[in-house]
Design a protein around this motif. Structure first.
Motif, PDB file in Angstrom:
ATOM      1  N   SER A 171      44.491  35.171  55.361  1.00  0.00           N
ATOM      2  CA  SER A 171      45.511  34.624  54.406  1.00  0.00           C
ATOM      3  C   SER A 171      46.971  34.043  54.982  1.00  0.00           C
ATOM      4  O   SER A 171      47.402  33.335  53.945  1.00  0.00           O
ATOM      5  CB  SER A 171      46.105  35.985  53.827  1.00  0.00           C
ATOM      6  OG  SER A 171      45.149  36.764  53.130  1.00  0.00           O
TER       7      SER A 171
ATOM      8  N   ASN B  71      44.660  30.761  48.347  1.00  0.00           N
ATOM      9  CA  ASN B  71      44.850  32.002  47.711  1.00  0.00           C
ATOM     10  C   ASN B  71      43.702  32.895  47.828  1.00  0.00           C
ATOM     11  O   ASN B  71      42.726  32.587  47.079  1.00  0.00           O
ATOM     12  CB  ASN B  71      45.306  31.757  46.555  1.00  0.00           C
ATOM     13  CG  ASN B  71      46.390  30.749  46.337  1.00  0.00           C
ATOM     14  OD1 ASN B  71      47.526  30.942  46.778  1.00  0.00           O
ATOM     15  ND2 ASN B  71      46.246  29.795  45.585  1.00  0.00           N
TER      16      ASN B  71
ATOM     17  N   TYR C 266      54.686  28.932  40.260  1.00  0.00           N
ATOM     18  CA  TYR C 266      53.881  28.930  39.210  1.00  0.00           C
ATOM     19  C   TYR C 266      53.989  28.812  37.825  1.00  0.00           C
ATOM     20  O   TYR C 266      55.010  29.592  37.435  1.00  0.00           O
ATOM     21  CB  TYR C 266      52.660  29.850  39.573  1.00  0.00           C
ATOM     22  CG  TYR C 266      51.471  30.044  38.316  1.00  0.00           C
ATOM     23  CD1 TYR C 266      50.499  29.082  38.434  1.00  0.00           C
ATOM     24  CD2 TYR C 266      51.679  30.823  37.464  1.00  0.00           C
ATOM     25  CE1 TYR C 266      49.267  29.044  37.564  1.00  0.00           C
ATOM     26  CE2 TYR C 266      50.734  30.942  36.349  1.00  0.00           C
ATOM     27  CZ  TYR C 266      49.462  30.110  36.479  1.00  0.00           C
ATOM     28  OH  TYR C 266      48.549  30.066  35.402  1.00  0.00           O
TER      29      TYR C 266
ATOM     30  N   GLU D 238      38.233  26.729  42.409  1.00  0.00           N
ATOM     31  CA  GLU D 238      38.056  28.658  42.522  1.00  0.00           C
ATOM     32  C   GLU D 238      36.491  28.602  43.331  1.00  0.00           C
ATOM     33  O   GLU D 238      35.607  27.955  42.700  1.00  0.00           O
ATOM     34  CB  GLU D 238      38.252  28.974  41.412  1.00  0.00           C
ATOM     35  CG  GLU D 238      39.632  28.634  40.732  1.00  0.00           C
ATOM     36  CD  GLU D 238      40.731  29.226  41.612  1.00  0.00           C
ATOM     37  OE1 GLU D 238      40.564  29.907  42.326  1.00  0.00           O
ATOM     38  OE2 GLU D 238      42.001  28.570  41.157  1.00  0.00           O
TER      39      GLU D 238
ATOM     40  N   SER E  54      53.288  33.527  46.387  1.00  0.00           N
ATOM     41  CA  SER E  54      52.990  32.196  45.728  1.00  0.00           C
ATOM     42  C   SER E  54      54.520  31.441  45.319  1.00  0.00           C
ATOM     43  O   SER E  54      55.125  31.986  44.945  1.00  0.00           O
ATOM     44  CB  SER E  54      52.284  32.288  44.674  1.00  0.00           C
ATOM     45  OG  SER E  54      51.908  31.190  44.080  1.00  0.00           O
TER      46      SER E  54
ATOM     47  N   ASN F 237      43.366  35.116  41.600  1.00  0.00           N
ATOM     48  CA  ASN F 237      44.739  34.391  41.311  1.00  0.00           C
ATOM     49  C   ASN F 237      44.717  34.022  39.908  1.00  0.00           C
ATOM     50  O   ASN F 237      43.793  33.938  39.124  1.00  0.00           O
ATOM     51  CB  ASN F 237      45.022  33.121  42.223  1.00  0.00           C
ATOM     52  CG  ASN F 237      43.505  32.188  42.388  1.00  0.00           C
ATOM     53  OD1 ASN F 237      43.591  31.322  41.440  1.00  0.00           O
ATOM     54  ND2 ASN F 237      42.721  32.460  43.398  1.00  0.00           N
TER      55      ASN F 237
ATOM     56  N   ARG G  34      42.597  35.612  46.923  1.00  0.00           N
ATOM     57  CA  ARG G  34      42.654  36.742  45.948  1.00  0.00           C
ATOM     58  C   ARG G  34      42.331  36.417  44.355  1.00  0.00           C
ATOM     59  O   ARG G  34      42.193  35.308  44.495  1.00  0.00           O
ATOM     60  CB  ARG G  34      44.395  37.272  46.038  1.00  0.00           C
ATOM     61  CG  ARG G  34      45.044  36.196  45.561  1.00  0.00           C
ATOM     62  CD  ARG G  34      46.669  36.514  45.355  1.00  0.00           C
ATOM     63  NE  ARG G  34      47.353  35.653  45.207  1.00  0.00           N
ATOM     64  CZ  ARG G  34      47.955  34.416  45.676  1.00  0.00           C
ATOM     65  NH1 ARG G  34      47.676  34.281  46.833  1.00  0.00           N
ATOM     66  NH2 ARG G  34      48.672  33.580  45.218  1.00  0.00           N
TER      67      ARG G  34
END
Length: 299
Positions: free
Chosen positions: A27, A215, A147, A122, A77, A219, A217
């Motif tokens: 990460s 990222n 974000y 993604e 983030s 997200n 995870r």
């Protein structure tokens, strides 16, 4: 882990110390640097980043690039960032940099590019070690990298919009490269969704930066992609928004107005137009997630 154990969650459901160490290593922002370096020589792309391990290295990078963004290897983030230049290198920035070096062992440095838009690819990593493409995420951030929200549209719509700046050939080449590189990098140490943040930049020409952040995870981009694919008409175009309200009552007033102004319309059980709050809204609500259809401008 400590909180989960306090809540008496069965140890069988908790990851081991070794798994947690692997995920922490994967990460870190140093991973994004390694993935970015794997694109060396590919046409139509840009992007440079490095890890600095001493204050002198950071000073040298800032002096050489003139303007850059410094990043903590691990942070939330949009957090752990410092935008600096030769003119704005202050005692405060130097103190922040020294603290990150002391507590995390390195500081990441990247040039500041003339960004046109943010988006992401993604992916999904499976138990058998395979990685598959899960879709695109076209999102918005503020001036500090926080974000703000996502476009809700089909992958085809997002590709069509991106094609105004970069070729689909470049986009597909980057995707195929990541599908080959990610399984080797992950090595079955992570199972689940992950996103590779990218951006379109305008330097001498439009270029694709293929790996700004990783990222590791579930997200917001994945959430938006799945929400659209499962619940929205394929031809619709809308926006997923995370909103903050400074005062009590603001969210509720907004919610009541939007319900009235943008009634929901379903076609075949899927959302075609309207406003839907995805979180409960009350007098004390300060944060809200909602979707709105249609929109006339993508960004």
């Amino acid at each position: 882990m400590h909180t989960l154990r306090q809540e008496e969650v069965d140890e069988a459901y908790l990851p081991s110390v070794g798994i947690l160490a692997d995920i922490r290593a994967l990460s870190g922002r140093t991973s994004a640097v390694r993935i970015l370096q794997s694109f060396a020589g590919m046409k139509g792309i840009c992007g440079e980043a490095c890890a600095c391990f001493t204050l002198e290295e950071v000073r040298t990078i800032v002096a050489g690039w003139g303007r850059c963004v410094l990043k903590a290897p691990w942070s939330g983030s949009g957090r752990g960032l410092a935008f600096v230049s030769n003119e704005t290198w202050t005692a405060s920035v130097e103190g922040w940099t020294a603290r990150i070096l002391r507590t995390q062992g390195a500081v990441m440095a990247e040039p500041i590019y003339n960004k046109v838009c943010d988006f992401a690819m993604e992916f999904r990593a499976d138990e058998d070690g395979k990685v598959s493409f899960a879709g695109y995420s076209l999102f918005e951030t503020d001036a500090f990298g926080n974000y703000k929200g996502n476009l809700l549209a089909s992958d085809g719509t997002i590709e069509h919009w991106l094609e105004a700046y970069i070729s689909l050939e470049t986009l597909y080449e980057v995707r195929q490269h990541l599908l080959a590189v990610l399984p080797q990098w992950l090595g079955r140490r992570y199972i689940g969704y992950l996103g590779i943040d990218m951006m379109v930049c305008h330097e001498k020409d439009y270029m694709l930066h293929p790996c700004v952040e990783i990222n590791l995870r579930m997200n917001m981009g994945v959430l938006s992609r799945l929400f659209f694919d499962r619940y929205v008409c394929p031809t619709a175009c809308g926006r997923f928004v995370i909103e903050h309200y400074p005062a009590s009552g603001e969210a509720l007033r907004f919610h009541i107005y939007m319900q009235d102004a943008y009634p929901v319309r379903l076609v075949g059980g899927r959302l075609e137009s309207g406003y839907v709050s995805l979180t409960p809204v009350g007098e004390d609500t300060r944060y809200q997630a909602y979707v709105l259809f249609p929109i006339t401008e993508i960004v």
